[in-house]
Each structure stands twice: as C-alpha cells, then as structure tokens.
Design a protein around this motif. Structure first.
Motif, PDB file in Angstrom:
ATOM      1  N   LEU A  36       8.698   4.309   4.240  1.00 32.05           N
ATOM      2  CA  LEU A  36       8.273   4.428   5.671  1.00 32.05           C
ATOM      3  C   LEU A  36       7.321   5.489   5.823  1.00 32.05           C
ATOM      4  O   LEU A  36       6.375   5.492   6.278  1.00 32.05           O
ATOM      5  CB  LEU A  36       9.559   4.507   6.543  1.00 32.05           C
ATOM      6  N   PRO A  37       7.575   6.744   5.163  1.00 28.22           N
ATOM      7  CA  PRO A  37       6.648   7.883   5.476  1.00 28.22           C
ATOM      8  C   PRO A  37       5.159   7.695   4.871  1.00 28.22           C
ATOM      9  O   PRO A  37       4.313   8.288   5.229  1.00 28.22           O
ATOM     10  CB  PRO A  37       7.331   8.919   4.695  1.00 28.22           C
ATOM     11  N   HIS A  38       5.343   6.769   3.832  1.00 29.87           N
ATOM     12  CA  HIS A  38       3.990   6.373   3.177  1.00 29.87           C
ATOM     13  C   HIS A  38       2.874   5.360   3.988  1.00 29.87           C
ATOM     14  O   HIS A  38       1.939   5.024   3.712  1.00 29.87           O
ATOM     15  CB  HIS A  38       3.885   5.957   1.819  1.00 29.87           C
ATOM     16  N   MET A  39       3.814   4.875   5.083  1.00 31.36           N
ATOM     17  CA  MET A  39       3.249   3.636   5.940  1.00 31.36           C
ATOM     18  C   MET A  39       2.230   4.270   6.968  1.00 31.36           C
ATOM     19  O   MET A  39       1.633   3.612   7.756  1.00 31.36           O
ATOM     20  CB  MET A  39       4.183   2.723   6.402  1.00 31.36           C
ATOM     21  N   ARG A  40       2.286   5.574   7.163  1.00 35.55           N
ATOM     22  CA  ARG A  40       1.817   6.315   8.443  1.00 35.55           C
ATOM     23  C   ARG A  40       0.178   6.341   8.617  1.00 35.55           C
ATOM     24  O   ARG A  40      -0.300   5.712   9.646  1.00 35.55           O
ATOM     25  CB  ARG A  40       2.409   7.785   8.634  1.00 35.55           C
ATOM     26  N   HIS A  72       0.890  -1.221   0.047  1.00 32.81           N
ATOM     27  CA  HIS A  72       0.043   0.022  -0.026  1.00 32.81           C
ATOM     28  C   HIS A  72       0.868   1.127   0.075  1.00 32.81           C
ATOM     29  O   HIS A  72       0.469   2.079  -0.655  1.00 32.81           O
ATOM     30  CB  HIS A  72      -1.019  -0.030   1.203  1.00 32.81           C
ATOM     31  N   ALA A  73       2.116   1.291   0.841  1.00 33.70           N
ATOM     32  CA  ALA A  73       2.941   2.404   0.916  1.00 33.70           C
ATOM     33  C   ALA A  73       3.451   2.583  -0.670  1.00 33.70           C
ATOM     34  O   ALA A  73       3.522   3.686  -0.704  1.00 33.70           O
ATOM     35  CB  ALA A  73       4.004   1.975   1.716  1.00 33.70           C
ATOM     36  N   LEU A  74       3.748   1.715  -1.250  1.00 36.14           N
ATOM     37  CA  LEU A  74       4.368   1.781  -2.594  1.00 36.14           C
ATOM     38  C   LEU A  74       3.271   2.319  -3.618  1.00 36.14           C
ATOM     39  O   LEU A  74       3.415   3.268  -4.357  1.00 36.14           O
ATOM     40  CB  LEU A  74       4.701   0.597  -3.028  1.00 36.14           C
ATOM     41  N   ALA A 108       2.191  -4.216  -6.669  1.00 44.91           N
ATOM     42  CA  ALA A 108       2.615  -3.719  -5.307  1.00 44.91           C
ATOM     43  C   ALA A 108       2.492  -4.622  -4.200  1.00 44.91           C
ATOM     44  O   ALA A 108       3.459  -4.632  -3.343  1.00 44.91           O
ATOM     45  CB  ALA A 108       1.682  -2.473  -4.975  1.00 44.91           C
ATOM     46  N   VAL A 109       1.723  -5.630  -4.067  1.00 45.14           N
ATOM     47  CA  VAL A 109       1.551  -6.661  -2.950  1.00 45.14           C
ATOM     48  C   VAL A 109       2.768  -7.468  -3.438  1.00 45.14           C
ATOM     49  O   VAL A 109       3.584  -7.878  -2.406  1.00 45.14           O
ATOM     50  CB  VAL A 109       0.166  -7.341  -3.213  1.00 45.14           C
ATOM     51  N   THR A 110       3.092  -7.816  -4.621  1.00 46.48           N
ATOM     52  CA  THR A 110       4.311  -8.720  -5.052  1.00 46.48           C
ATOM     53  C   THR A 110       5.469  -8.145  -4.273  1.00 46.48           C
ATOM     54  O   THR A 110       6.410  -8.634  -3.627  1.00 46.48           O
ATOM     55  CB  THR A 110       4.526  -8.823  -6.289  1.00 46.48           C
ATOM     56  N   PHE A 111       5.787  -6.831  -4.692  1.00 43.73           N
ATOM     57  CA  PHE A 111       7.051  -6.149  -4.001  1.00 43.73           C
ATOM     58  C   PHE A 111       6.994  -6.160  -2.382  1.00 43.73           C
ATOM     59  O   PHE A 111       7.928  -6.309  -1.863  1.00 43.73           O
ATOM     60  CB  PHE A 111       7.020  -4.626  -4.719  1.00 43.73           C
ATOM     61  N   MET A 148       2.754   6.139  -2.522  1.00 41.92           N
ATOM     62  CA  MET A 148       3.909   6.837  -2.918  1.00 41.92           C
ATOM     63  C   MET A 148       3.708   7.440  -4.286  1.00 41.92           C
ATOM     64  O   MET A 148       4.140   8.416  -4.654  1.00 41.92           O
ATOM     65  CB  MET A 148       5.111   6.027  -2.663  1.00 41.92           C
ATOM     66  N   HIS A 149       3.038   6.417  -5.189  1.00 39.81           N
ATOM     67  CA  HIS A 149       2.934   6.841  -6.572  1.00 39.81           C
ATOM     68  C   HIS A 149       1.467   7.155  -6.946  1.00 39.81           C
ATOM     69  O   HIS A 149       1.004   7.014  -8.143  1.00 39.81           O
ATOM     70  CB  HIS A 149       3.449   5.469  -7.764  1.00 39.81           C
TER      71      HIS A 149
END
Ligand code: GLY
Length: 352
Positions: free
Chosen positions: A310-314, A247-249, A263-266, A252-253
């Motif tokens: 990390l910043p996108h996991m908040r 989700h963060a990835l 994104a789930v694979t990564f 981020m985009h």
C-alpha cells in the motif's frame, strides 16, 4: 507472418509479426521514404544490428548502442540520443528504429517524439513483453527520480515489426516476463481458452503457429483498445490490469528484484484476491486465471504480504485525489475500474 492494422488520429500503421517478419522492414513506408535511418539498440540487442542492416535498402544507416536496463531510462539518455541524431544529421525525413525490449522502445520512441518536434520511429521489439505490449500503442517515456514513466509522450510508431526468431536467444526469465502480460490479456478476454494449448512454452512451441496466434490475439486486442482510447482516458486503462500492485512491488524493491512481467503476474493475482474478497470477482474466474497461470508456468506468489504494498501505491499516476483506481475482473473478458480509498484498501489487504 500475421499483420494487424491500427489507425489512430493522423497515424495508420501495421504491426507485423512472425518468423521472417524482419524482411517486412524493407517495405515499410517509413523506411522507403527515409533519407537516413538510425538504429538504436542496447548492449544486449546490438548483436541483431547486422541482421537489420542486412534487410535495409541502400540508404545511410547510423547506430547508437545504449547501456541496458531501467536505470538508464532517464531524461539524460533521451538528450544524449537526440544529440546523437543531430550529430548524424538526421532530418524530419529520417526514421529511427528501436531495436530492443521495452526500455529501448520507450527511450527511443520518446527521443523520436522530441527530436525536431517529432520524427518517425519504427519499433523492432526483441522481447516477448515488448512484442505483446509495450511496442504497440505509442506510449513512450522515461523515469524521473520521483516515479516511473513520469516524463513522456504519446508517439505512435510508424510500424511495428516483431521478428519471432529474436525470441530464440531470450533468457527464460524474460520469456516468463512476457507471459505475465499475456496472462493479463487472457484475463481481459483477448484470446479463447483453446489458445492455452500453446503452453507450456518450449523453444519449439514458441515458434509454432499456435503461439503466433496468441501473440496475434493480444496485439489485435490492444490495437482495438488503442484505436478507441489512444490517450488512456477510458478503456485503455483496462490494460493496467495487475499493474497497480505490480508497480508497487517493483517500487518496493527499487525495480531490482522482479522483472516487470513477474511483478504484473503477482499484481494480477493480488487484484483477483482483492476482487473475490470484495465480491466483485467470481471465485471460478479467479480459479481459471490461476490455472491459466499454472499452464504458462508462472510463479504466482511473490512472498510479499499484500498489505506491505500500500505505501508504494501512493505515487501511482492512475490515482486521483487520494482515490486508488484498480482494474478488477468481474469475469474473464469483463474488466472494470474500481475506485477505493487508501483506508478501505488497507482493510481489504490486511486480511488477505
Ligand atoms: N501497457 C499499457 C498501455 O499501453 O496502455
């Protein structure tokens, strides 16, 4: 055709899938007892509406075609949909049919949960990701500007019918997106090693018994988890394996660059690397997951450095009081929830 039964609280229904599964729609109790149905598709899946109409019994059938894509997964679309249901005169005896991928399923399921405080919804998933994951289990909802899936409800479908022939025309990238979720189920121990023989997928092998079994194993695994923990307070959280980083990835985009499954694979690969570094994941487990991903033909490197995520996991709704909850694998079939502070995770990610 295969059938999986699922029983939760006051809802028991079947999930059917296979070639020709669509014919089961005519016998679904939610259709047989309906006074009218409304088929909700998007502009990509509206072409299947004539096939759906072709198997429905004689009853009033209405249609709504939504604009496609995650950007339309909003509260406004749900209100528009409920207003269409009202204009068509749908009642509490009516059934809506969600004909599409995860976005159509989420929006339509949520609208069904709100309209007249809840009417029945049949899920007819048309993508691999919806067949193996999102159409099953009753999570419905839409996005808010503040975050993904923040406005929603648990609303179990009255039936799920996955017609594998709908996959025939699914673009390869969408197939790969589904394989990302299948890799997740492999890690959770949903299917045996031998099932990997169904891969790599081709248009022919996708319609094979071996592949039908893979889907069946994923769905059966999810059904058992949802029966035990419908409201996502325990074991169901394992189904988020790979999703925190994924989700963060996506975030981020701006949800534009990667499909959810990519994104789930990564996310899975990063979770494994974090697990190995923390001494939680056995290195040979990580290796087996990588070879399964390779067998499925999945790309495993997003090119993004994990620390940037990390910043996108908040804003993740899985976090509590500043603690990040990650799903990790000890080994295949042995997931766990690992709680870590942001600063601890930062130092782990820095070195990856
Ligand atoms: N997609 C994860 C769940 O349904 O819980």
């Amino acid at each position: 055709m295969k059938t999986v039964r699922i029983a939760v609280r006051n809802n028991e229904h079947t999930i059917k899938f296979g070639i020709g599964a669509l014919y089961a729609l005519a016998e679904a109790p939610a259709i047989l007892s309906a006074d009218a149905v409304c088929v909700v598709a998007d502009t990509n899946t509206a072409r299947f509406i004539p096939q759906v109409r072709g198997v429905l019994p004689a009853l009033p059938v209405y249609e709504v075609t939504l604009a496609p894509g995650e950007t339309h997964k909003t509260p406004e679309t749900v209100v528009e949909l409920c207003r269409a249901f009202a204009r068509y005169g749908l009642t509490r005896e009516s059934t809506v049919i969600a004909l599409g991928g995860g976005v159509v399923g989420d929006i339509t399921g949520f609208a069904a949960s709100c309209y007249m405080r809840g009417i029945r919804c049949v899920q007819l998933p048309t993508t691999l990701i919806a067949m193996t994951d999102s159409a099953v289990g009753g999570k419905t909802g839409v996005d808010l500007p503040e975050g993904k899936n923040l406005f929603g409800a648990f609303h179990q479908p009255s039936a799920v019918i996955a017609e594998l022939r709908f996959l025939d025309t699914l673009p390869e990238r969408e197939i790969k997106a589904g394989l990302g979720e299948i890799l997740k189920y492999y890690g959770l121990g949903a299917f045996p090693n031998a099932s990997l023989d169904a891969f790599p997928l081709t248009q022919t092998s996708m319609l094979s018994d071996a592949f039908e079994s893979v889907i069946s194993d994923c769905v059966a695994y999810k059904a058992r988890v949802v029966e035990e923990d419908e409201l996502d307070v325990g074991k169901r959280r394992f189904l988020n394996f790979g999703h925190s980083f994924g989700h963060a990835l996506e975030k981020m985009h701006n949800f534009k660059t990667y499909t959810h499954g990519e994104a789930v694979t990564f996310g899975i690969i990063i979770a494994l690397r974090v697990g190995v570094k923390l001494g939680i994941t056995a290195p040979d487990t990580s290796d087996s997951m990588l070879s399964a991903a390779a067998k499925m033909g999945l790309v495993t490197d997003s090119g993004v450095s994990p620390a940037e995520l990390l910043p996108h996991m908040r804003g993740d709704k899985k976090n509590v009081r500043g603690i990040i909850r990650l799903v990790m694998l000890r080994q295949i079939g042995e997931p766990l929830i690992y709680e870590i502070t942001e600063s601890e995770l930062n130092s782990v990610l820095e070195g990856l």
